[in-house]
Structures are given as C-alpha cells and as structure tokens.
Design an enzyme around this catalytic site. Structure first.
Site, mmCIF file in Angstrom:
data_model
loop_
_atom_site.group_PDB
_atom_site.id
_atom_site.type_symbol
_atom_site.label_atom_id
_atom_site.label_comp_id
_atom_site.label_asym_id
_atom_site.label_seq_id
_atom_site.Cartn_x
_atom_site.Cartn_y
_atom_site.Cartn_z
ATOM 1 N NE ARG A 139 50.676 -25.496 32.470
ATOM 2 C CZ ARG A 139 49.533 -26.174 32.514
ATOM 3 N NH1 ARG A 139 49.328 -27.062 33.447
ATOM 4 N NH2 ARG A 139 48.595 -25.978 31.625
ATOM 5 C CE LYS B 119 44.114 -41.197 39.991
ATOM 6 N NZ LYS B 119 45.237 -40.507 40.672
ATOM 7 C CD GLU C 229 51.938 -26.702 37.434
ATOM 8 O OE1 GLU C 229 51.925 -27.947 37.264
ATOM 9 O OE2 GLU C 229 51.009 -25.954 37.060
#
Length: 635
Positions: A404, A288, A376
């Site tokens: 979701r 990253k 979730e």
C-alpha cells in the site's frame, strides 16, 4: 469436538432463521455466540478479542437488514467471526484458518454473505460506497453497510471514501466500531435524547419536508444544497457532542455514540436510520474481548492468543528453553542495540509495535519511536522526511501491507535517494492468515526500483548484520525482508559486522547442480541436501545470494562456468524475483545448461500451515529433492 450445547445457535442456519426469532431472544443468541467462539477458538486459534467485541453488532445487522440482498462490508475481518457463524458456517467453524477450511477473513468465493475481500484495513467505506452508488444506478432499494474499526479509520483510503461519500446519490451507512479511541464517550440521558432525536421518524420527516419546501420556493437548489446541509450540521453540533463535527463537515449525518454491546439498543437505532436517505455514520462503542474477563482486561494479549484454557485463561506456551527466537524479536532487540550506538536512529511502525517487536525500542527510546497508526503510505513518507533531516529511520511494515506504500517508496524514498531502512516483516508464506497476508510479492515489486538495495537474511545472524550494514555500510534506501516465526539459531546474538553489499556466499560445495537461494528458504535447501546425502546421492552445491539487488554477477558467472544446471529457490513470487534475475543474466551470457526455478506459483496461496503452503507451492525440502533428481536425469 464441541462439548457444549447451543440451542438457539443450532436453530440458525442462515440470517433468515435469525430474523424469525423474537427480539427478546437476541441477547441469548449473543451469549451463545460468545461461548461458541470461546470453545472453538481455544483449540483452533484465531482472532479472539475483536470478534467477541463485535458479536452484538453482527447479530443486530443480520436481524435488521435483509442480507444477503442488503450488503454488509466488513473492514479487516477480525470482527467478522460471528457474521460467519450466522451465515451458514457454524459447522465448518472448527476448520477456521486451516488448509481446506474456512478463511479467517470474509471471502466472497466462500459465501454470498461475504460481499467483499477484507484482509487489509480501511477499504470498506470505498467499496461500500461503490456498491451503494451502483444500487442507485440500478434503481435498487438495497441497503449497504460498511463496518470499520477505529484503528482502520487512520488509513488514508478510509478518509478518501468519506470525503467522496456525499458527492453522489447513495444510501450508505458507515458503522464506526470504536473500541480503543481516545474519545470520551457521551453517556447519560442527554446523549440518549440526542440520538433518539436524530433517529426519530418525526424529526427526519420534518427535516425532509423543510428541505423540499425551501427547494420548492427556490431558496435552495442542488448547487447550494451541500452548503445548507453543512450549516445545519454546524448548528446541530453546538447542541450535541463534538464527535459529530468532523463527519458533519463532510456532509455525512452522524449518529451516536451508542453502546455497541447492547444488541437491543443496536436493533432499535438501526431500524430508525436504515432507510434515511444519503450517507450516514453510526458511531458505536464496544469492548474488545467482551464477555471474557481475561480478554477484556488485556485486549492486546488476547487479540490472537493461540490455544488457551477457557476456564483458567491459561495460554499454551509455544516457546521452549533453548529454541531459536522469532525473527521479529531479533529485529526488535537489534534495533535497540543500534539505537544505543547512534542517537540518529529511529523506529517507525504503522500500528504493529507488538507484532514487529518495536515495543522494545519504545520502552528504551520512546522519543525516537513512532507508531503512526494504520497508515503505511504515511509511514514511508514520514520516514523519508526524517531521513531528509539526518535521522536514520528503520521503518518496519508487514510485507503484504507495504504494497500500500509502493508509490511513496518510489517517489519519496528511492527517487531522492534517502537513507531509509525498510524492514519487511512477514515476508514469504505466512500461514493461517492466508492469501491477503502472504508476503509473496515484495522481491518482485521491489526489484525494479532504482537506487534500492534489497536483501534477505537466511538466519538471525544475517538479519542482525544486514541491519547493521543498512545503518552503517552505505547511504540510501535499503530493504530487508524476513519471514514470520522462528529462525534457526538458538545462539542468535552474534557480534555485529558489516557485510559486503551485493555479495553472495557459498554454503555447501557440490557437483553438477548449483542451488541458489535467497532468505530463510535456505533452511529447506539444507534439509533437501541432507535427504540426498542420506540416500547416498551426490549433493548439489548451495549458494546463498543474500542480495537480490545489487546482484552478485561475478558469483553467478563463476557458477555458470562450473555447473551443468542451476536451481533457484525463493519464498517469493516465481515471476520477478531471484529466479527471474538469474534467468535473465544466464540468458545474456549464453549459458547452455539447464535452469529450474522454484518459487511461489502465479496464484494466491490459501490459508493453512506454512508447511502445507510450502509443499503446495513446491518449495519445501521434498520438492527441492524431486527437482534436483529430475534435472539430473536430463543432464
């Protein structure tokens, strides 16, 4: 205004131009892409760290595959900035995430190279598998690639797609962009040898010929093909890294891991495996923030850093002394206070501890803090399991992501009436992340669920009191939705108090018209009243309903008797929320006055500043003023 020159990048108007370059120039293209992103994003903020890490991958994919005929499906889209720049949007990149500009995520209506919407995590494999099976059905020699990050792999939908991948004829390639998993990388000569062996033309030709030979002499058929393949993969895993065994168990051929920040190595491997038949996964390791030291050192901080100085890495501070805090920080600090009162209180988040400020709880009470990853549905049912055994979970999910977990909320929390506190951060219009992230639908999709208390605070004091009330005021499921960004109370830390559940509050006496609001949109109503007062116009009354469910019917009955017109204002979908609830009740009691509903219109609101989105949706102060004047004209 850009100040640097990018000779190679300027020559690339489409991936076809990229493919015309010699392979030796690709590292320089990657360097220019990183510098270009840094220059633009330092002044026009976006998601920096992930996009820098995926530059080499984007270049390699568009260099090897014949896009847009070949499809690339990006998961989430944080990693797709280089993809956008290479596909004809370099000149527009300075408009990223701005009203009328290009979106921060892949958007099919924006470009034919954006093959599928990518705002929420974990959908890329299922979508790409569908595309690949469609190509087989249409007899098209089309390569389909799904690019998914390691974080998104924790989502259940990703596993559903993987589990189904070997069930149908397809030529799917899944690229696992791994930049944070706790998997030890296999490096050195042996690992390179195994990758080269698995991707070599000779090896795969022999493998295919052996299979065809066994099939010809009837030692293998389509019925036992999968078992034979799994046996082959199990034997292979004995001689290779353990990371392949999971995918091999799903009958998906595994390659890697390889260095995903080495563009020439990526091109080499992609060319070898792109035409291999059947589902396959390439595991790459990336960094990253690659190419920018500050972002490599602190990837979380530089995920979306806002404006910054490229040379010094100094980030612009947006908060000043004495300003109101962010709602998320008030949530985080209040949760710690509640946890200190009662050891039964726990915090749950699906991969957003920093964004929702549950990091404060994690520091103080690590044993009662749970980051379950991008999952979730699991977060909600996990919370229900905790509640079943006497724990009081505060489950914090961004409003749009909670969509979701709808089935889990109904079936696992509300049906058995478990004491789960669902805190919906980023409710309402969220700004630059745009349509995929707007928390527009929560009031509507929650209001029809039995057993669920639904509330929205207008300020930080009410958020704290609602959290305290959800903990102590009643048993059963309780949802609190609040917006992104700052509140309106610099002196936010009030004494916690229980609120009467299902009761609204009169904020401002007025005449003729009553404005009913819920949540932080009350601030816009107060601004509208101030504008009317400045113009010398008698101001309407203002009521904060606080609770959508149970609804304060007694208060509304009183309003119906006292006022000739009612205006409802909410930063939620116009259908199914506060306005619909008020309209239904007033119709039932035979109200003869006028009713005007203001809310988010029945459409997906694009990216831009919250101010622009509020004005577009007709729920800003000026729009409220105009609605009041219009309704008064007809009284």
């Amino acid at each position: 205004m850009l100040t640097s020159s990018y000779p190679l990048l300027d020559s690339i108007g489409s991936p076809k131009d990229l493919r015309s370059l010699s392979q030796e120039k690709l590292p320089e293209v990657c360097k220019e892409l990183r510098n270009f992103q840094l220059e633009v994003l330092s002044q026009h903020p976006g998601h920096l760290g992930s996009s820098l890490g995926a530059v080499d991958l984007a270049v390699a994919l568009h260099y090897v595959f014949k896009t847009p005929y070949d499809r690339i499906v990006w998961d989430v889209g944080h990693q797709a900035y280089a993809h956008k720049i290479l596909t004809g949007r370099k000149e527009a990149f300075e408009t990223l995430r701005q009203w009328g500009g290009i979106a921060g995520f892949p958007l099919p209506e924006e470009s034919e190279y954006d093959t599928f919407p990518a705002g929420h995590a974990s959908n890329s494999i299922s979508a790409a598998l569908g595309m690949s099976v469609a190509a087989e059905l249409r007899k098209e020699k089309r390569n389909i690639v799904a690019v998914i990050g390691d974080g998104s792999m924790t989502g259940g939908l990703a596993f559903e797609g993987l589990n189904n991948a070997s069930s149908y004829p397809n030529n799917l390639l899944v690229i696992l962009n791994d930049n944070n998993m706790s998997i030890d990388a296999n490096v050195g000569g042996l690992n390179k040898y195994l990758v080269d062996l698995n991707t070599s033309r000779t090896y795969n030709t022999v493998r295919y010929d052996v299979y065809q030979g066994l099939k010809h002499i009837k030692l293998i058929n389509d019925g036992n093909k999968r078992n034979i393949l799994r046996l082959n993969n199990s034997i292979k895993s004995l001689f290779s890294n353990n990371q392949s065994s999971f995918f091999d168990g799903l009958s998906i051929r595994y390659f890697g891991p390889i260095d995903g920040n080495d563009v020439l190595r990526l091109v080499e491997v992609l060319r070898k495996i792109k035409d291999l038949r059947g589902p396959k996964i390439l595991h790459i390791r990336t960094i990253k923030g690659k190419g920018y030291a500050a972002a490599e050192k602190e990837p979380t901080l530089w995920h979306a850093p806002g404006k910054f100085n490229v040379q010094t890495a100094e980030r612009s501070e947006s908060s000043a002394q004495g300003e109101p805090p962010k709602f998320q920080d008030v949530f985080g600090q209040t949760l710690v206070e509640l946890a200190a009162m009662d050891e039964r209180i726990a915090g749950i988040t699906p991969a957003m501890p920093t964004g929702c400020s549950m990091t404060q709880m994690m520091r103080e009470y690590p044993d009662r803090s749970f980051d379950v990853g991008i999952a979730e549905g699991h977060a909600v049912t996990f919370s229900a399991g905790l509640a079943r055994e006497g724990i009081i979970p505060f489950c914090n999910i961004y409003s749009s992501f909670a969509q979701r977990a709808y089935d889990q909320l109904i079936h696992d929390v509300c049906l058995p009436h478990y004491h789960v506190v669902l805190c919906l951060d980023r409710a309402g219009l969220v700004g630059e992340d745009g349509a995929t992230h707007q928390g527009a639908f929560d009031l509507s999709y929650l209001s029809c669920i039995p057993n669920l208390t639904i509330a929205a605070p207008r300020n930080e004091h009410l958020l704290r009191n609602l959290m305290y009330t959800a903990y102590k005021g009643q048993e059963g499921p309780f949802a609190i939705r609040y917006p992104r960004g700052k509140g309106s109370c610099p002196d936010w830390k009030n004494e916690l108090q229980l609120l009467p559940i299902g009761k609204g509050e009169l904020l401002q006496e007025g005449s003729e018209v009553a404005i009913l609001s819920i949540g932080s949109i009350a601030v816009e109503v107060q601004k509208a009243l101030a504008i009317l007062k400045e113009r010398g116009i008698s101001i309407p009354a203002h009521y904060d309903m606080i609770f959508l469910k149970p609804f304060d019917r007694d208060l509304l009955q009183d309003i119906a008797q006292r006022y000739s017109a009612v205006v409802t204002v909410e930063d939620g979908a116009i259908h199914g929320g506060l306005g619909s609830t008020v309209l239904e009740y007033l119709a039932e009691v035979g109200y003869k006055g006028s009713v005007k509903r203001l809310g988010i219109p029945d459409q997906f609101i694009p990216h831009g500043t919250p101010k622009e989105q509020y004005a577009y949706s007709g729920i800003d102060a000026q729009s409220i003023v105009e609605s009041v004047l219009s309704i008064r004209k007809n009284l």
